[in-house]
Scaffold this active site. Structure first.
Site, PDB file in Angstrom:
ATOM      1  N   ASN A 168     -46.921  38.370  34.011  1.00 48.12           N
ATOM      2  CA  ASN A 168     -47.974  37.525  33.431  1.00 48.12           C
ATOM      3  C   ASN A 168     -48.633  38.323  32.314  1.00 48.12           C
ATOM      4  O   ASN A 168     -49.392  39.253  32.582  1.00 48.12           O
ATOM      5  CB  ASN A 168     -48.983  37.171  34.543  1.00 48.12           C
ATOM      6  CG  ASN A 168     -50.169  36.404  33.994  1.00 48.12           C
ATOM      7  OD1 ASN A 168     -50.183  36.000  32.823  1.00 48.12           O
ATOM      8  ND2 ASN A 168     -51.173  36.200  34.828  1.00 48.12           N
ATOM      9  N   LYS A 216     -50.835  37.384  30.295  1.00 49.85           N
ATOM     10  CA  LYS A 216     -52.232  36.966  30.080  1.00 49.85           C
ATOM     11  C   LYS A 216     -52.464  36.788  28.571  1.00 49.85           C
ATOM     12  O   LYS A 216     -51.568  36.309  27.880  1.00 49.85           O
ATOM     13  CB  LYS A 216     -53.180  37.973  30.728  1.00 49.85           C
ATOM     14  CG  LYS A 216     -52.812  38.217  32.206  1.00 49.85           C
ATOM     15  CD  LYS A 216     -53.824  38.971  32.982  1.00 49.85           C
ATOM     16  CE  LYS A 216     -53.359  39.118  34.427  1.00 49.85           C
ATOM     17  NZ  LYS A 216     -54.317  39.796  35.286  1.00 49.85           N
ATOM     18  N   HIS A 244     -54.243  30.647  38.734  1.00 49.07           N
ATOM     19  CA  HIS A 244     -54.407  32.101  38.638  1.00 49.07           C
ATOM     20  C   HIS A 244     -55.888  32.448  38.819  1.00 49.07           C
ATOM     21  O   HIS A 244     -56.767  31.694  38.421  1.00 49.07           O
ATOM     22  CB  HIS A 244     -53.902  32.607  37.286  1.00 49.07           C
ATOM     23  CG  HIS A 244     -53.895  34.104  37.239  1.00 49.07           C
ATOM     24  ND1 HIS A 244     -55.015  34.824  36.891  1.00 49.07           N
ATOM     25  CD2 HIS A 244     -52.939  35.007  37.564  1.00 49.07           C
ATOM     26  CE1 HIS A 244     -54.724  36.120  37.001  1.00 49.07           C
ATOM     27  NE2 HIS A 244     -53.479  36.249  37.398  1.00 49.07           N
ATOM     28  N   GLU A 272     -57.888  34.302  37.328  1.00 49.28           N
ATOM     29  CA  GLU A 272     -58.759  34.286  36.132  1.00 49.28           C
ATOM     30  C   GLU A 272     -59.111  32.865  35.732  1.00 49.28           C
ATOM     31  O   GLU A 272     -60.186  32.602  35.186  1.00 49.28           O
ATOM     32  CB  GLU A 272     -58.076  35.060  34.998  1.00 49.28           C
ATOM     33  CG  GLU A 272     -58.164  36.554  35.245  1.00 49.28           C
ATOM     34  CD  GLU A 272     -56.889  37.316  34.958  1.00 49.28           C
ATOM     35  OE1 GLU A 272     -56.078  36.860  34.131  1.00 49.28           O
ATOM     36  OE2 GLU A 272     -56.713  38.386  35.585  1.00 49.28           O
ATOM     37  N   GLU A 278     -52.649  37.046  45.355  1.00 48.72           N
ATOM     38  CA  GLU A 278     -53.237  38.033  44.463  1.00 48.72           C
ATOM     39  C   GLU A 278     -54.689  38.256  44.868  1.00 48.72           C
ATOM     40  O   GLU A 278     -55.572  37.487  44.455  1.00 48.72           O
ATOM     41  CB  GLU A 278     -53.187  37.549  43.011  1.00 48.72           C
ATOM     42  CG  GLU A 278     -51.794  37.288  42.478  1.00 48.72           C
ATOM     43  CD  GLU A 278     -51.750  37.349  40.961  1.00 48.72           C
ATOM     44  OE1 GLU A 278     -51.059  38.223  40.437  1.00 48.72           O
ATOM     45  OE2 GLU A 278     -52.431  36.556  40.298  1.00 48.72           O
ATOM     46  N   GLY A 288     -56.011  44.096  38.042  1.00 45.63           N
ATOM     47  CA  GLY A 288     -56.474  44.832  36.867  1.00 45.63           C
ATOM     48  C   GLY A 288     -57.433  45.960  37.199  1.00 45.63           C
ATOM     49  O   GLY A 288     -58.078  46.515  36.317  1.00 45.63           O
ATOM     50  N   SER A 328     -52.310  44.926  40.527  1.00 47.24           N
ATOM     51  CA  SER A 328     -52.006  46.329  40.229  1.00 47.24           C
ATOM     52  C   SER A 328     -50.640  46.772  40.747  1.00 47.24           C
ATOM     53  O   SER A 328     -50.477  47.917  41.194  1.00 47.24           O
ATOM     54  CB  SER A 328     -53.118  47.257  40.747  1.00 47.24           C
ATOM     55  OG  SER A 328     -54.355  46.913  40.143  1.00 47.24           O
TER      56      SER A 328
HETATM   57  P1  13P Z   1     -52.477  43.336  37.249  1.00 46.73           P
HETATM   58  O1  13P Z   1     -51.054  43.639  37.590  1.00 46.73           O
HETATM   59  O2  13P Z   1     -52.869  43.769  35.853  1.00 46.73           O
HETATM   60  O3  13P Z   1     -53.423  43.820  38.305  1.00 46.73           O
HETATM   61  O4  13P Z   1     -52.613  41.740  37.218  1.00 46.73           O
HETATM   62  C1  13P Z   1     -52.122  41.010  38.280  1.00 46.73           C
HETATM   63  C2  13P Z   1     -52.139  39.583  37.906  1.00 46.73           C
HETATM   64  O5  13P Z   1     -53.178  38.978  37.757  1.00 46.73           O
HETATM   65  C3  13P Z   1     -50.842  38.922  37.685  1.00 46.73           C
HETATM   66  O6  13P Z   1     -50.994  37.557  37.581  1.00 46.73           O
END
Ligand code: 13P
Length: 255
Positions: free
Chosen positions: A9, A11, A97, A99, A169, A175, A215
């Site tokens: 992803n 983002k 997701h 976010e 997640e 992140g 992560s």
């Molecule tokens: P990270 O791998 O940067 O923690 O993000 C995970 C994520 O949100 C994947 O959709």
């Protein structure tokens, strides 16, 4: 056996040049395994989807979008439908997701409508669920994940469940560099599979892939993948570095 699945992803990252370069590097380094022993998908920003579809055209790596809208067409300024994404070669789409839930403010019900709209439009949804740190600390992980899955799959008949991939997640691991331990992730994954068994049936639940995200990196991918109910990884930050993402894909192959 469930084939491992690794999705990147991106983002709101990359640009038109770096996105294509990243895709090309991943293609050339995974030719022997992508689509054979592990399924791979890249989820770039909307505006770069088409060029990444082009960069992946001779490969077995699929493209996914990061979101969709629930309607098929019409006066919905700024939104993009499942059929539009399918039209340009997308296979997958992320729905719910963290976010989008916690930064943009998408409610559970809207996420559920997106899952249905994705399948109706011919896409394969990746339904993302996960608890906030405060929810984990208050022992509400199971409650939150149950609510997000029940609402996320509301109205979805058993005949359509096989189109869905789940992604657990934990929001506190996204992140942050804080990864759930393999056991913490496995506990929630096995709960999710059991829940799907109760909502549908055990045979179907055994077929559904449940990815872990938060992560994920080359150093922890194999440990996470060694868990019985972890079928793949949804990777954010590490999917932006070709070498790291390729190492994660390699680590995801279960012999
Ligand atoms: P990270 O791998 O940067 O923690 O993000 C995970 C994520 O949100 C994947 O959709």
């Amino acid at each position: 056996m469930r084939k491992p699945f690794v999705a990147g992803n991106w983002k709101m990252n990359t640009d038109s040049r770096t996105g294509v370069e990243l895709a090309e590097k991943i293609v050339s380094a995974t030719q022997q395994i992508a689509g054979r022993t592990v399924d791979v998908a890249l989820c770039p920003p909307f505006v770069y989807l088409q060029s990444v579809v082009g960069a992946l055209s001779s490969s077995s790596i699929a493209v996914g979008a990061q979101d969709i809208y629930i309607e098929t067409k019409g006066a919905f300024t700024g939104e993009i439908s499942a059929s539009m994404l399918k039209d340009i070669g997308c296979i997958y789409v992320l729905c719910g997701h963290s976010e989008r839930r916690h930064v943009i403010g998408e409610p559970d019900e809207l996420v559920g409508k997106k899952v249905t709209a994705a399948i109706s439009g011919g896409l394969l949804p990746i339904l993302c669920v996960g608890e906030l740190l405060a929810e984990r600390e208050a022992d509400q992980t199971i409650e939150v994940v149950t609510r997000q899955i029940k609402t996320g799959l509301a109205g979805l008949g058993a005949e359509k469940l096989s189109a869905v991939t789940l992604a657990y997640e934990p929001v506190w691991a996204i992140g942050t560099g804080l990864t759930a331990t393999p056991q913490q992730a496995q506990d929630v994954h096995s709960f999710i599979r059991e829940l799907l068994g109760r909502m549908y049936d055990n045979r179907l639940a055994e077929q559904i892939r449940i990815l872990y995200g938060g992560s994920a990196k080359p150093g922890n991918a194999a440990d996470l993948m060694s868990q019985q109910d972890i079928d793949g990884l949804l990777v954010g930050g590490a999917s932006l570095k070709a070498d790291d993402f390729v190492a994660i894909i390699q680590a995801a192959v279960k012999e």
